[in-house]
Design a protein around this motif. Structure first.
Motif, PDB file in Angstrom:
ATOM      1  N   ALA A  52      16.041  17.518 -10.617  1.00 27.64           N
ATOM      2  CA  ALA A  52      16.602  18.965  -8.947  1.00 27.64           C
ATOM      3  C   ALA A  52      14.523  19.078  -8.913  1.00 27.64           C
ATOM      4  CB  ALA A  52      17.130  19.801  -9.023  1.00 27.64           C
ATOM      5  N   THR A  53      14.252  19.890 -10.535  1.00 20.25           N
ATOM      6  CA  THR A  53      12.704  20.680 -10.573  1.00 20.25           C
ATOM      7  C   THR A  53      11.649  19.233 -10.843  1.00 20.25           C
ATOM      8  OG1 THR A  53      13.309  20.897 -13.160  1.00 20.25           O
ATOM      9  CG2 THR A  53      14.262  22.936 -11.087  1.00 20.25           C
ATOM     10  N   THR A  54      11.802  18.621 -10.061  1.00 21.76           N
ATOM     11  CA  THR A  54      10.587  17.425 -10.280  1.00 21.76           C
ATOM     12  C   THR A  54      10.362  17.928  -8.983  1.00 21.76           C
ATOM     13  OG1 THR A  54      11.548  15.845 -10.601  1.00 21.76           O
ATOM     14  CG2 THR A  54      11.542  16.428 -12.663  1.00 21.76           C
ATOM     15  N   THR A  55       9.124  16.706  -9.250  1.00 24.43           N
ATOM     16  CA  THR A  55       8.775  16.118  -7.866  1.00 24.43           C
ATOM     17  C   THR A  55       8.896  14.791  -7.252  1.00 24.43           C
ATOM     18  OG1 THR A  55       6.301  15.703  -8.773  1.00 24.43           O
ATOM     19  CG2 THR A  55       6.439  17.941  -7.893  1.00 24.43           C
ATOM     20  N   ASP A  56       9.604  13.520  -8.109  1.00 26.94           N
ATOM     21  CA  ASP A  56      10.199  12.734  -7.861  1.00 26.94           C
ATOM     22  C   ASP A  56      11.924  13.059  -7.059  1.00 26.94           C
ATOM     23  OD1 ASP A  56       8.538  11.634  -9.472  1.00 26.94           O
ATOM     24  OD2 ASP A  56       9.791  12.373 -11.108  1.00 26.94           O
ATOM     25  N   PHE A  57      10.625  13.103  -5.640  1.00 27.39           N
ATOM     26  CA  PHE A  57      11.041  13.159  -4.116  1.00 27.39           C
ATOM     27  C   PHE A  57      12.723  11.954  -4.212  1.00 27.39           C
ATOM     28  CE2 PHE A  57       8.480  16.431  -3.604  1.00 27.39           C
ATOM     29  CZ  PHE A  57       9.733  17.580  -3.596  1.00 27.39           C
ATOM     30  N   PHE A  58      11.807  11.112  -4.761  1.00 26.15           N
ATOM     31  CA  PHE A  58      12.499   9.192  -4.171  1.00 26.15           C
ATOM     32  C   PHE A  58      13.049   8.280  -5.256  1.00 26.15           C
ATOM     33  CE2 PHE A  58       9.371  10.712  -0.893  1.00 26.15           C
ATOM     34  CZ  PHE A  58      10.002  10.760   0.597  1.00 26.15           C
ATOM     35  N   LYS A  59      13.250   9.456  -6.539  1.00 25.84           N
ATOM     36  CA  LYS A  59      13.983   8.843  -7.036  1.00 25.84           C
ATOM     37  C   LYS A  59      15.453   8.737  -7.434  1.00 25.84           C
ATOM     38  CE  LYS A  59      12.651   7.289 -12.492  1.00 25.84           C
ATOM     39  NZ  LYS A  59      11.958   7.991 -13.411  1.00 25.84           N
ATOM     40  N   GLU A  60      15.997   7.854  -7.534  1.00 25.28           N
ATOM     41  CA  GLU A  60      17.431   7.806  -7.879  1.00 25.28           C
ATOM     42  C   GLU A  60      18.410   8.207  -6.758  1.00 25.28           C
ATOM     43  OE1 GLU A  60      18.656   8.522 -11.519  1.00 25.28           O
ATOM     44  OE2 GLU A  60      17.692   7.348 -12.910  1.00 25.28           O
ATOM     45  N   VAL A 101      15.439  19.457   1.797  1.00 20.89           N
ATOM     46  CA  VAL A 101      16.085  18.123   1.883  1.00 20.89           C
ATOM     47  C   VAL A 101      16.041  17.226   1.117  1.00 20.89           C
ATOM     48  CG1 VAL A 101      16.043  16.065   4.018  1.00 20.89           C
ATOM     49  CG2 VAL A 101      16.207  18.437   4.790  1.00 20.89           C
ATOM     50  N   LEU A 102      14.805  17.337   1.044  1.00 20.80           N
ATOM     51  CA  LEU A 102      14.039  16.241  -0.428  1.00 20.80           C
ATOM     52  C   LEU A 102      15.139  16.252  -1.820  1.00 20.80           C
ATOM     53  CD1 LEU A 102      10.762  14.939   0.685  1.00 20.80           C
ATOM     54  CD2 LEU A 102      12.837  13.613   1.341  1.00 20.80           C
ATOM     55  N   THR A 103      15.209  17.132  -2.395  1.00 20.30           N
ATOM     56  CA  THR A 103      15.457  17.961  -3.344  1.00 20.30           C
ATOM     57  C   THR A 103      17.598  17.848  -3.175  1.00 20.30           C
ATOM     58  OG1 THR A 103      14.373  20.001  -3.420  1.00 20.30           O
ATOM     59  CG2 THR A 103      15.672  20.186  -5.287  1.00 20.30           C
ATOM     60  N   SER A 104      17.650  18.224  -2.372  1.00 24.42           N
ATOM     61  CA  SER A 104      19.600  17.803  -2.230  1.00 24.42           C
ATOM     62  C   SER A 104      19.367  16.102  -2.523  1.00 24.42           C
ATOM     63  CB  SER A 104      19.827  18.199  -0.631  1.00 24.42           C
ATOM     64  OG  SER A 104      19.570  17.328   0.714  1.00 24.42           O
ATOM     65  N   LEU A 105      19.369  15.589  -2.097  1.00 23.49           N
ATOM     66  CA  LEU A 105      18.947  13.859  -2.655  1.00 23.49           C
ATOM     67  C   LEU A 105      18.474  13.145  -3.280  1.00 23.49           C
ATOM     68  CD1 LEU A 105      17.642  13.218   1.370  1.00 23.49           C
ATOM     69  CD2 LEU A 105      20.345  12.890   0.475  1.00 23.49           C
ATOM     70  N   LYS A 106      18.406  14.614  -4.272  1.00 23.10           N
ATOM     71  CA  LYS A 106      18.134  14.260  -5.717  1.00 23.10           C
ATOM     72  C   LYS A 106      19.317  14.160  -6.676  1.00 23.10           C
ATOM     73  CE  LYS A 106      14.160  16.492  -6.122  1.00 23.10           C
ATOM     74  NZ  LYS A 106      13.229  16.916  -6.596  1.00 23.10           N
ATOM     75  N   PRO A 107      19.358  13.645  -7.915  1.00 18.29           N
ATOM     76  CA  PRO A 107      20.554  13.992  -8.714  1.00 18.29           C
ATOM     77  C   PRO A 107      19.912  15.263  -9.923  1.00 18.29           C
ATOM     78  CG  PRO A 107      19.673  11.748  -9.125  1.00 18.29           C
ATOM     79  CD  PRO A 107      18.204  12.495  -8.182  1.00 18.29           C
ATOM     80  N   ALA A 108      20.593  15.874 -10.339  1.00 12.77           N
ATOM     81  CA  ALA A 108      20.473  17.171 -10.682  1.00 12.77           C
ATOM     82  C   ALA A 108      19.219  17.384 -12.325  1.00 12.77           C
ATOM     83  CB  ALA A 108      22.028  17.350 -11.448  1.00 12.77           C
TER      84      ALA A 108
END
Length: 297
Positions: free
Chosen positions: A64-72, A54-61
């Protein structure tokens, strides 16, 4: 001279470390803490993969493979998925196939289970063995012969071909389960229907089915999940973007050069919603239906 019968001394309640007498069956503080920690760890393990998707689907490309879930945080993955792919077409194909599989699976499984439970007929034992044995074959063994059969019938790349294929998976298990469930319903109900002038089908439809709602809910749920999340048959039998189901469509997001993680995770979240809704609708019947079907199955 008679002797008094021996009496058994009552069990002495356990004492806690503080000296307090603990009633029988009450957990000690250490056991309670261990149980809660185990449940917390199990819950985290179960929820973490879903939360990650769910969190990965809300991240820019780019993240996508980082742990910065709530960034941008953005919904661009969902908008691109719906506007720039055939996702809605795949969703509609899957919904049609899963819906037909569920409807026909419930009808065939319930009628088969009732017939095997109530009537004596030639080949009954053979039919029961067939329902049991067909569940033992893995998909890898059956996919080639079923493919050849569907090709001979002209059902490749057709929704009907997948519906028939999924029924071969769901009906044997569900019919066996429904047979066990119908065994728990008293035969006196059938006899009362016959006294009132009902035909066997009338008895089944008007008296027995209303009592079999838990079993029908399990059958519907299993049939839907079988068709909704299946990959192997859908990938082998359906070609062309307009004919793909969701399982086949998701494979287009992965190639030898990389993977479109944003589109895949967004699609995964949207795919999970119908399955969750079906589960919520059937959940109050699932435990009752599966346990009743296993009693005399």
């Amino acid at each position: 001279m008679t002797t008094a019968p021996a009496t058994t001394a009552p069990a002495t309640p356990a004492r806690s470390s503080t000296g307090r007498v603990r009633p029988r069956g009450e957990r000690s503080p250490i056991a309670s803490v261990g149980l809660h920690l185990t449940l917390i760890v199990a819950s985290v393990i179960a929820v973490f993969p879903v939360l990650w998707v769910v969190l990965t689907s809300l991240k820019p490309a780019a993240y996508a493979t980082t742990t910065d879930f709530f960034k941008e945080t953005t919904f661009v993955n969902y908008t691109n998925l719906i506007q720039n792919t055939k996702f809605l077409t795949w969703f509609g194909n899957s919904l049609l196939i899963a819906g037909l599989t569920t409807l026909l699976g419930v009808i065939v499984s319930a009628s088969t289970g009732y017939a095997v439970s109530r009537f004596r007929f030639p080949g009954k034992r053979g039919l029961m063995w067939t329902l049991l044995i067909t569940q033992m074959f893995p998909v890898a063994v059956l996919i080639v012969p079923i493919y050849n059969i569907m090709a001979g019938m002209g059902l490749l790349n057709q929704p009907a071909g997948l519906v028939i294929t999924y029924l071969t998976i769901s009906v044997p298990f569900c019919a066996w389960m429904m047979k066990g469930f119908f065994d728990t319903i008293p035969r006196e109900i059938d006899e009362s229907g016959q006294v009132d002038g009902l035909t066997p089908f009338g008895t089944f439809w008007r008296l027995i089915l209303p009592l079999a709602k838990p079993g029908l809910a399990v059958t519907a749920f299993y049939s839907f999940i079988t068709a909704w999340g299946e990959v192997a048959y859908a990938s082998a039998f359906m070609v062309g973007e307009d004919n793909l189901t969701l399982a086949g469509g998701l494979q287009l997001f992965v190639n030898r050069y990389g993977a479109q993680w944003g589109a895949m995770t967004a699609a995964s979240v949207l795919i999970a919603i119908p399955a969750a809704l079906v589960f919520l609708f059937a959940q109050r019947h699932l435990v009752t239906g599966m346990s009743a079907g296993a009693v005399k199955g």
